[in-house]
Write a protein that holds these residues in place. Structure first.
Motif, PDB file in Angstrom:
ATOM      1  N   ALA A  48       0.819  -1.213   0.000  1.00 17.32           N
ATOM      2  CA  ALA A  48       0.000   0.000   0.000  1.00 17.32           C
ATOM      3  C   ALA A  48       0.857   1.268   0.000  1.00 17.32           C
ATOM      4  O   ALA A  48       0.325   2.376   0.026  1.00 17.32           O
ATOM      5  CB  ALA A  48      -0.936   0.001   1.209  1.00 17.32           C
ATOM      6  N   THR A  51       0.066   4.105  -2.346  1.00 18.09           N
ATOM      7  CA  THR A  51      -1.025   5.013  -1.973  1.00 18.09           C
ATOM      8  C   THR A  51      -0.484   6.157  -1.106  1.00 18.09           C
ATOM      9  O   THR A  51      -0.930   7.294  -1.223  1.00 18.09           O
ATOM     10  CB  THR A  51      -2.136   4.231  -1.237  1.00 18.09           C
ATOM     11  N   SER A  55      -0.916   9.962  -2.527  1.00 22.15           N
ATOM     12  CA  SER A  55      -2.112  10.513  -1.883  1.00 22.15           C
ATOM     13  C   SER A  55      -2.163  12.036  -2.000  1.00 22.15           C
ATOM     14  O   SER A  55      -1.146  12.717  -1.829  1.00 22.15           O
ATOM     15  CB  SER A  55      -2.123  10.122  -0.407  1.00 22.15           C
ATOM     16  N   GLN A  56      -3.356  12.545  -2.244  1.00 21.86           N
ATOM     17  CA  GLN A  56      -3.485  14.007  -2.315  1.00 21.86           C
ATOM     18  C   GLN A  56      -3.314  14.657  -0.948  1.00 21.86           C
ATOM     19  O   GLN A  56      -3.244  15.866  -0.834  1.00 21.86           O
ATOM     20  CB  GLN A  56      -4.835  14.391  -2.923  1.00 21.86           C
ATOM     21  N   ALA A 602      -5.284   5.156   2.566  1.00 21.28           N
ATOM     22  CA  ALA A 602      -6.659   4.703   2.306  1.00 21.28           C
ATOM     23  C   ALA A 602      -6.759   3.179   2.208  1.00 21.28           C
ATOM     24  O   ALA A 602      -7.748   2.588   2.656  1.00 21.28           O
ATOM     25  CB  ALA A 602      -7.177   5.344   1.028  1.00 21.28           C
ATOM     26  N   GLN A 603      -5.750   2.533   1.628  1.00 17.28           N
ATOM     27  CA  GLN A 603      -5.840   1.070   1.490  1.00 17.28           C
ATOM     28  C   GLN A 603      -5.689   0.364   2.839  1.00 17.28           C
ATOM     29  O   GLN A 603      -6.280  -0.693   3.062  1.00 17.28           O
ATOM     30  CB  GLN A 603      -4.776   0.554   0.520  1.00 17.28           C
ATOM     31  N   ARG A 605      -6.552   1.635   5.767  1.00 13.73           N
ATOM     32  CA  ARG A 605      -7.703   1.895   6.632  1.00 13.73           C
ATOM     33  C   ARG A 605      -9.018   1.469   5.960  1.00 13.73           C
ATOM     34  O   ARG A 605     -10.093   1.773   6.447  1.00 13.73           O
ATOM     35  CB  ARG A 605      -7.745   3.380   7.016  1.00 13.73           C
ATOM     36  N   ASP A 606      -8.894   0.775   4.825  1.00 11.33           N
ATOM     37  CA  ASP A 606     -10.078   0.238   4.152  1.00 11.33           C
ATOM     38  C   ASP A 606     -10.446  -1.085   4.826  1.00 11.33           C
ATOM     39  O   ASP A 606      -9.571  -1.927   5.033  1.00 11.33           O
ATOM     40  CB  ASP A 606      -9.736   0.005   2.668  1.00 11.33           C
ATOM     41  N   PRO A 607     -11.706  -1.287   5.190  1.00  6.78           N
ATOM     42  CA  PRO A 607     -12.040  -2.542   5.878  1.00  6.78           C
ATOM     43  C   PRO A 607     -11.758  -3.797   5.048  1.00  6.78           C
ATOM     44  O   PRO A 607     -11.506  -4.859   5.614  1.00  6.78           O
ATOM     45  CB  PRO A 607     -13.537  -2.407   6.178  1.00  6.78           C
ATOM     46  N   GLY A 610      -7.542  -3.562   4.835  1.00  6.57           N
ATOM     47  CA  GLY A 610      -6.808  -3.143   6.029  1.00  6.57           C
ATOM     48  C   GLY A 610      -7.688  -3.263   7.254  1.00  6.57           C
ATOM     49  O   GLY A 610      -8.385  -4.268   7.418  1.00  6.57           O
ATOM     50  N   ASP A 612     -10.281  -0.746   9.916  1.00  3.84           N
ATOM     51  CA  ASP A 612     -10.859   0.585  10.073  1.00  3.84           C
ATOM     52  C   ASP A 612     -11.638   0.708  11.373  1.00  3.84           C
ATOM     53  O   ASP A 612     -12.566   1.497  11.471  1.00  3.84           O
ATOM     54  CB  ASP A 612     -11.770   0.895   8.865  1.00  3.84           C
ATOM     55  N   LYS A 670      -7.837  13.144   6.268  1.00  6.83           N
ATOM     56  CA  LYS A 670      -9.191  12.647   6.012  1.00  6.83           C
ATOM     57  C   LYS A 670      -9.344  11.169   6.321  1.00  6.83           C
ATOM     58  O   LYS A 670     -10.384  10.713   6.770  1.00  6.83           O
ATOM     59  CB  LYS A 670      -9.542  12.865   4.530  1.00  6.83           C
ATOM     60  N   VAL A 671      -8.296  10.406   6.058  1.00  2.00           N
ATOM     61  CA  VAL A 671      -8.390   8.960   6.265  1.00  2.00           C
ATOM     62  C   VAL A 671      -8.229   8.609   7.739  1.00  2.00           C
ATOM     63  O   VAL A 671      -9.056   7.923   8.324  1.00  2.00           O
ATOM     64  CB  VAL A 671      -7.335   8.227   5.395  1.00  2.00           C
ATOM     65  N   ARG A 674     -11.063   9.113  10.393  1.00  2.00           N
ATOM     66  CA  ARG A 674     -12.342   8.388  10.288  1.00  2.00           C
ATOM     67  C   ARG A 674     -12.651   7.629  11.585  1.00  2.00           C
ATOM     68  O   ARG A 674     -11.801   6.960  12.134  1.00  2.00           O
ATOM     69  CB  ARG A 674     -12.259   7.365   9.156  1.00  2.00           C
TER      70      ARG A 674
ATOM     71  N   LYS B  17      -4.077  -9.980   3.898  1.00  2.00           N
ATOM     72  CA  LYS B  17      -4.632  -9.092   2.863  1.00  2.00           C
ATOM     73  C   LYS B  17      -3.593  -8.516   1.900  1.00  2.00           C
ATOM     74  O   LYS B  17      -3.900  -7.584   1.147  1.00  2.00           O
ATOM     75  CB  LYS B  17      -5.463  -7.967   3.496  1.00  2.00           C
ATOM     76  N   VAL B  21      -4.165  -5.956  -1.894  1.00  2.00           N
ATOM     77  CA  VAL B  21      -3.547  -4.694  -2.300  1.00  2.00           C
ATOM     78  C   VAL B  21      -2.644  -4.905  -3.526  1.00  2.00           C
ATOM     79  O   VAL B  21      -2.637  -4.084  -4.451  1.00  2.00           O
ATOM     80  CB  VAL B  21      -2.768  -4.062  -1.123  1.00  2.00           C
ATOM     81  N   ARG B  24      -4.845  -5.037  -6.482  1.00  2.00           N
ATOM     82  CA  ARG B  24      -5.316  -3.691  -6.847  1.00  2.00           C
ATOM     83  C   ARG B  24      -4.237  -2.921  -7.598  1.00  2.00           C
ATOM     84  O   ARG B  24      -4.498  -2.259  -8.591  1.00  2.00           O
ATOM     85  CB  ARG B  24      -5.679  -2.905  -5.586  1.00  2.00           C
ATOM     86  N   HIS B  32      -4.714   6.228  -6.475  1.00  2.00           N
ATOM     87  CA  HIS B  32      -4.002   6.455  -5.208  1.00  2.00           C
ATOM     88  C   HIS B  32      -4.182   7.883  -4.697  1.00  2.00           C
ATOM     89  O   HIS B  32      -4.105   8.141  -3.507  1.00  2.00           O
ATOM     90  CB  HIS B  32      -2.515   6.166  -5.382  1.00  2.00           C
ATOM     91  N   GLU B  33      -4.402   8.799  -5.614  1.00  2.00           N
ATOM     92  CA  GLU B  33      -4.502  10.194  -5.234  1.00  2.00           C
ATOM     93  C   GLU B  33      -5.787  10.477  -4.450  1.00  2.00           C
ATOM     94  O   GLU B  33      -5.778  11.181  -3.449  1.00  2.00           O
ATOM     95  CB  GLU B  33      -4.463  11.043  -6.488  1.00  2.00           C
ATOM     96  N   PRO B  37     -11.140   4.979   2.098  1.00  2.00           N
ATOM     97  CA  PRO B  37     -11.605   3.655   2.536  1.00  2.00           C
ATOM     98  C   PRO B  37     -13.056   3.426   2.116  1.00  2.00           C
ATOM     99  O   PRO B  37     -13.850   4.369   2.067  1.00  2.00           O
ATOM    100  CB  PRO B  37     -11.469   3.723   4.050  1.00  2.00           C
ATOM    101  N   MET B  40     -13.107   1.447  -2.815  1.00  2.00           N
ATOM    102  CA  MET B  40     -12.187   0.871  -3.807  1.00  2.00           C
ATOM    103  C   MET B  40     -12.623  -0.513  -4.263  1.00  2.00           C
ATOM    104  O   MET B  40     -13.081  -1.320  -3.463  1.00  2.00           O
ATOM    105  CB  MET B  40     -10.786   0.768  -3.195  1.00  2.00           C
TER     106      MET B  40
END
Lengths: 711, 185
Positions: A48, A51, A55-56, A602-603, A605-607, A610, A612, A670-671, A674, B17, B21, B24, B32-33, B37, B40
């Motif tokens: 990840a 990402t 990331s922005q 984001a990846q 903290r994605d359920p 990852g 969350d 932002k991530v 959460r 996991k 990833v 992906r 990625h930008e 969560p 995706m």
């Protein structure tokens, strides 16, 4: 056709820093995987990493605080202004004769990290995760058998023979700060017929794969191992020939006298493992061709020094030192010094322990790194005036988050902050950023040069690896190493006469007959070729003052710590009625603890890919008694802090324990922000101000703190 | 028909996991930008089952991807005829050109593994890394698996390998082309 190639470099999603390949296509990183020249594995965090890179949320420009600390308000400034602010304040500090009141909190990527060089030139201190997390094990092994331990990757799992016993004691090698090949190596060893024993109050992935899961009372490991030592020694099941030959004269007799009352029955009362199981495990180990103990995270107990000592004694009396499947003893190939070398601060004169009520007592210890140190107290005591931090997130990683925040905003009578300047380098927004005066945009491992020179890689036959930039940096980001070299050139040109970081690494590598070019030509890794077994046989000695194994720590006789205590420090034993639960802060493969870059990924903290959620884990038996249903919001309170969290009821946690993942609680990004999750260090006491013995005997109190749970 | 497959070894899967990833990244499923969560696409997911009560517990982890069904309901559901089962490999493939984005296949998939690309309005899923396997490479998930829990090959051959290693087929989970195995106790 677009250009696409696999470039060898190094991961930095966590501190294991695995050697990897990055597939770069038209100047963009598309894929990553383990470097096949170095075991070929990479975990989910590493995968990840792309990402994080793109990331922005990346910080792209230097930022200066406006408003008060804690408000998190900034304006964009240029690098020149940022450099001037740092230089002016540091020069002023030196002029006042207070260079030692500068501290840099970082994780050195090599034993000669250029940031560390700057700190030495300045006359300041570094503080790292090492004192917090590793001191106990490092010192226990150094004192007992004189080796710098492989503190991140203990045993060579690929050498464990059939029948060998692999003990994981509070250790999660299937994903925590470990080389990514370790899960495979452990499972391979199991398939060869080795036995996996997992000692842990929480049933996790490792326990699920174990031949035997032992749900221990948190912090009971020293007692469990001393109970085993008692059984082995009193029944004559220890490796007598090894002990006769290698243990210092008189130490076995001393150990016998000390261990006499540490019977399995007595120790069972402390660790809550049945005496018959202590005996069974001891006999299993005595009969095995090898035993390894991997316990990195359990050194976070309040009695980490005692545990490290007990564990070292166990390895010695079972003869499991530097043998296949046992405890490796690394040899380190020295790199060349970059002359002239700035001298480090005089710890003997300034004191090993710079803060807290136990400061004077600490001078009895012989630590090679400054032990646990508390920023909050140092600010209050006026011994910390300028603080830099890189790749750590002290707002969440320092014990006693509340005290830390208070210290950052502490003002003198004139209304000036007691901590005069706080500079942070960050890749992504972090909780700590809210309190910083300057936030400097750092680079990911895909954008920077770095020489990684790590003793723990010894296990795998190589010691150095090169992280090289594979794409152009994002925004105006600059690697913290380069920033500190530039600052060094302004302030201490005599110590920073080399051209840049790459030349600095080249000079260092000349000590082992290597260069950055040669390293890259060789796949970005280098091996000293010193890996081997029972090297003490060839040397005829251990690297201790006596040349023998020193079970008794005589230098601590005057403070009563020559032998390990099986008990947790007093502060973790009292008030059991008021705070009936023991907090277990655990790690997951999905996050680099409090590291802002993984919490904001984001990846991760994605359920799906990852994690969350960070509820408090409770056993249904405890929950029923307290009238708590699954999902209920509860208050978890220690004597120094409290958090509100949803409860998750699960059979996987030992009754009497409350489990929380270490690292959540960010409000920046932002991530990361959460969910209503909380940082576990809100509950952990700032040791020097609230605890009696922990800073003398322990690491972090992550697996010892008492809490109560209310609805 | 030859059926290519992945064998998931429950004795080795640790639910890390990593495969999700890596998959992906390889298939460009993530921006990625802007990624957040829960937003995706993913061709794989991890499932687990904890059984027993403290302290006698057991837990298994496994990955679920397109099961490359013997008689795929998604093919039947697709009015546009965009989904086919490749005769050479047994891989169920979605033709993005033909896909109308009706979502009918997603509704009919019993394993919930078909993803929808809202921007391009097409359905997509694991095709056993068709782009790789036709060049003799393994699917990405198999190559990167942290625990070496995944193995790629012909279903028939994988079954023989499982047998030789003393693993039994978990019939309940292995109803289609993907195999789930565990040590026979």
């Amino acid at each position: 056709m677009s250009e696409s190639k696999w470039i060898p470099t190094v991961c930095y999603q966590c501190k294991a820093e695995c050697a990897i390949l990055a597939r770069v296509e038209d100047g963009v990183v598309r894929e990553v995987k383990g470097n096949p020249r170095a075991r070929g594995k990479m975990c989910v965090k590493g995968m990840a990493g792309i990402t994080t890179l793109y990331s922005q949320e990346r910080l792209k420009h230097p930022l200066k605080r406006v408003g008060e600390r804690g408000e998190g308000k900034f304006v964009r400034i240029g690098w020149d202004e940022a450099m001037n602010i740092m230089e002016t304040k540091l020069r002023e500090l030196r002029k006042r004769g207070e260079g030692h009141k500068f501290t840099y909190s970082m994780f050195p990527h090599s034993t000669t990290d250029p940031k560390w060089r700057f700190v030495n030139a300045m006359g300041g201190f570094i503080t790292t995760g090492l004192p917090h997390c590793d001191s106990a094990k490092i010192m226990a092994h150094l004192h007992t058998f004189g080796c710098f331990p492989n503190h991140h990757i203990a045993p060579m799992y690929y050498t464990v023979p059939k029948g060998g016993v692999m003990i994981l004691s509070g250790r999660h090698p299937f994903g925590c700060l470990d080389d990514a090949c370790v899960p495979r190596d452990i499972l391979d060893a199991k398939e060869r017929g080795a036995k996996l024993v997992v000692i842990d109050p929480i049933f996790r992935t490792e326990a699920a794969k174990a031949d035997w899961w032992i749900p221990i009372r948190p912090g009971g490991d020293a007692a469990l191992f001393l109970g085993m030592c008692n059984h082995l020694l009193t029944k004559g099941l220890h490796d007598k020939a090894f002990c006769d030959k290698w243990v210092r004269e008189g130490d076995m007799a001393g150990l016998m006298a000390f261990i006499k009352n540490k019977t399995p029955a007595a120790m069972s009362k402390i660790c809550d493992v049945p005496a018959r199981d202590i005996v069974k495990l001891a006999e299993m180990c005595a009969a095995a061709p090898s035993v390894s103990v991997d316990a990195f995270k359990s050194i976070m107990y309040g009695n980490a020094m005692d545990w490290g000592h007990a564990w070292s004694i166990f390895l010695v009396i079972t003869g499991n030192l530097d043998n296949p499947g046992g405890q490796p003893m690394p040899e380190i190939a020295p790199m060349a010094p970059v002359a002239p070398v700035p001298p480090p601060p005089n710890l003997k004169e300034l004191g090993y322990h710079r803060t807290g009520p136990n400061r004077a007592r600490f001078d009895h210890y012989t630590f090679f790194l400054q032990p646990t140190w508390y920023a909050a107290q140092a600010v209050r005591e006026g011994t910390l005036k300028v603080f830099f931090a890189s790749e750590c997130n002290p707002a969440l990683s320092e014990m006693g988050s509340g005290e830390w925040r208070e210290a950052m905003t502490l003002k003198d009578r004139s209304g000036n902050y007691a901590l005069e300047l706080f500079v942070l380098t960050e890749i992504m927004p972090s909780e700590t950023m809210k309190w910083a005066d300057l936030v400097l945009p750092d680079q990911t491992n895909f954008e920077r040069w770095e020489l990684l020179y790590m003793p723990w890689w010894y296990n795998f036959g190589h010691t150095a690896a090169v992280c090289q930039p594979v794409v152009k940096p994002v925004g105006e980001s600059r690697h913290a190493n380069r920033v500190m070299i530039d600052l060094g050139k302004r302030m201490f040109p005599e110590f920073f006469a080399f051209k840049d970081d790459v030349e600095y690494y080249d000079i260092e590598l000349s000590g082992i007959g290597m260069s950055m070019r040669k390293m890259l030509d060789g796949g970005a890794i280098w091996s000293p070729g010193t890996v081997g077994f029972r090297k003490y046989e060839d040397a005829g000695r251990f690297n201790t003052p006596s040349g023998k194994i020193e079970l008794e720590w005589k230098m601590y006789g005057d403070i009563g710590q020559q032998w390990p205590s099986p008990e947790l420090p007093l502060e973790f034993r009292r008030d059991a009625d008021k705070y009936p639960f023991i907090l277990v802060n655990f790690r997951t493969i999905f996050l680099n603890n409090t590291g802002a870059w993984s919490q904001n990924n984001a990846q991760l903290r994605d359920p799906v890919s990852g994690i969350d959620a960070n509820p408090v884990l409770l056993n249904p038996v405890d929950a029923a008694r307290l009238g708590i249903a699954d999902g209920d919001m509860v208050t978890v309170a220690s004597s120094t802090g409290s958090v509100r969290l949803p409860a998750s009821l699960t059979e996987r946690i030992k009754p009497g324990c409350a489990g929380i993942i270490h690292g959540f609680g960010q409000t920046m990004g932002k991530v990361a922000s959460r969910g209503a999750w909380a940082g576990d260090n809100e509950l952990i006491a700032d040791a020097g101000s609230h605890l009696d013995e922990q800073d003398l005997r322990g690491g972090e109190a992550h697996v010892s703190t008492r809490v109560k749970i209310t609805k | 028909m030859k059926q290519l497959s992945i064998m998931v070894d429950l004795d080795r899967c640790i639910g890390c996991k990593t495969c999700i990833v890596a998959c992906r990244n390889h298939h460009g499923l993530v921006n990625h930008e802007t990624a957040m969560p829960e937003g995706m696409s993913h061709y794989l997911r991890v499932e687990s089952e904890l059984t027993g009560t403290f302290p006698r517990l057991a837990e298994d982890y496994w990955v679920v991807m397109c099961q490359q069904c013997k008689k795929p309901p998604c093919i039947k559901a697709c009015a546009a005829g965009a989904i086919t089962k490749d005769a050479q490999t047994g891989i169920v493939r979605i033709d993005r050109e033909k896909c109308t984005g009706s979502g009918a296949c997603i509704e009919k998939c019993p394993y919930g593994v078909i993803q929808f690309n809202a921007e391009g309005r097409f359905a997509h899923k694991c095709e056993l890394c068709h782009d790789r396997v036709v060049h003799g490479q393994e699917p990405v998930c198999v190559e990167v698996c942290l625990a070496d829990a995944l193995r790629f090959g012909e279903r028939e051959i994988l079954q023989m390998q499982a047998e030789a290693a003393g693993k039994k087929l978990l019939k309940k989970r292995s109803t289609q082309s993907i195999l789930y195995v565990k040590r026979a106790d």
